[in-house]
Scaffold this motif. Sequence first.
Motif, PDB file in Angstrom:
ATOM      1  N   VAL A  33      11.226 -13.330 -35.076  1.00  0.00           N
ATOM      2  CA  VAL A  33      10.179 -14.147 -34.466  1.00  0.00           C
ATOM      3  C   VAL A  33       9.377 -13.296 -33.490  1.00  0.00           C
ATOM      4  N   SER A  37       3.760 -15.512 -33.499  1.00  0.00           N
ATOM      5  CA  SER A  37       4.200 -16.584 -34.388  1.00  0.00           C
ATOM      6  C   SER A  37       4.728 -17.784 -33.605  1.00  0.00           C
ATOM      7  N   TYR A  41       3.108 -21.545 -33.671  1.00  0.00           N
ATOM      8  CA  TYR A  41       3.902 -22.765 -33.809  1.00  0.00           C
ATOM      9  C   TYR A  41       3.508 -23.783 -32.741  1.00  0.00           C
ATOM     10  N   TYR A  71      11.467 -24.628 -34.977  1.00  0.00           N
ATOM     11  CA  TYR A  71      10.639 -23.461 -35.283  1.00  0.00           C
ATOM     12  C   TYR A  71      10.953 -22.929 -36.682  1.00  0.00           C
ATOM     13  N   ALA A  75       8.457 -22.372 -39.772  1.00  0.00           N
ATOM     14  CA  ALA A  75       8.266 -21.052 -40.386  1.00  0.00           C
ATOM     15  C   ALA A  75       8.549 -21.096 -41.887  1.00  0.00           C
ATOM     16  N   THR A  76       9.534 -21.865 -42.286  1.00  0.00           N
ATOM     17  CA  THR A  76       9.860 -21.994 -43.704  1.00  0.00           C
ATOM     18  C   THR A  76       8.720 -22.656 -44.463  1.00  0.00           C
ATOM     19  N   GLU A  78       5.567 -22.802 -43.564  1.00  0.00           N
ATOM     20  CA  GLU A  78       4.431 -21.875 -43.564  1.00  0.00           C
ATOM     21  C   GLU A  78       4.613 -20.786 -44.610  1.00  0.00           C
ATOM     22  N   ALA A  79       5.852 -20.333 -44.791  1.00  0.00           N
ATOM     23  CA  ALA A  79       6.119 -19.300 -45.801  1.00  0.00           C
ATOM     24  C   ALA A  79       5.863 -19.836 -47.212  1.00  0.00           C
TER      25      ALA A  79
END
Length: 98
Positions: A33, A37, A41, A71, A75-76, A78-79
């Motif tokens: 992280v 990023s 978020y 978070y 992030a998952t 967004e990936a």
Amino acid sequence: MEKSHAYDHFRTLVKPALASKLSEFQILGIDSVSESSLWKYLQKKKWKKVKDEIYLHEIIQDILAVKVSNYMSFATIEAYKSPVFSLENENEWKQLLK
């Protein structure tokens, strides 16, 4: 290029809080992280609705209240939204099928 967020002027002031939260992530074994990023978020999730008047302590409270699980879910997702590779290239298909 993304347009600036209403709270971007607080970013330099809250760097210690961001660093503290990132060190918490590292203690829990999540080294990937970055500050940017984490800020992204906060912009997309915590500060989606911008208040007309917000105080510095509220920004810091939001940063320190970030849960690692929230978070990581962000992030998952967004990936999944941004493709890492396209399957239009024949070589990529071959790499995938090895």
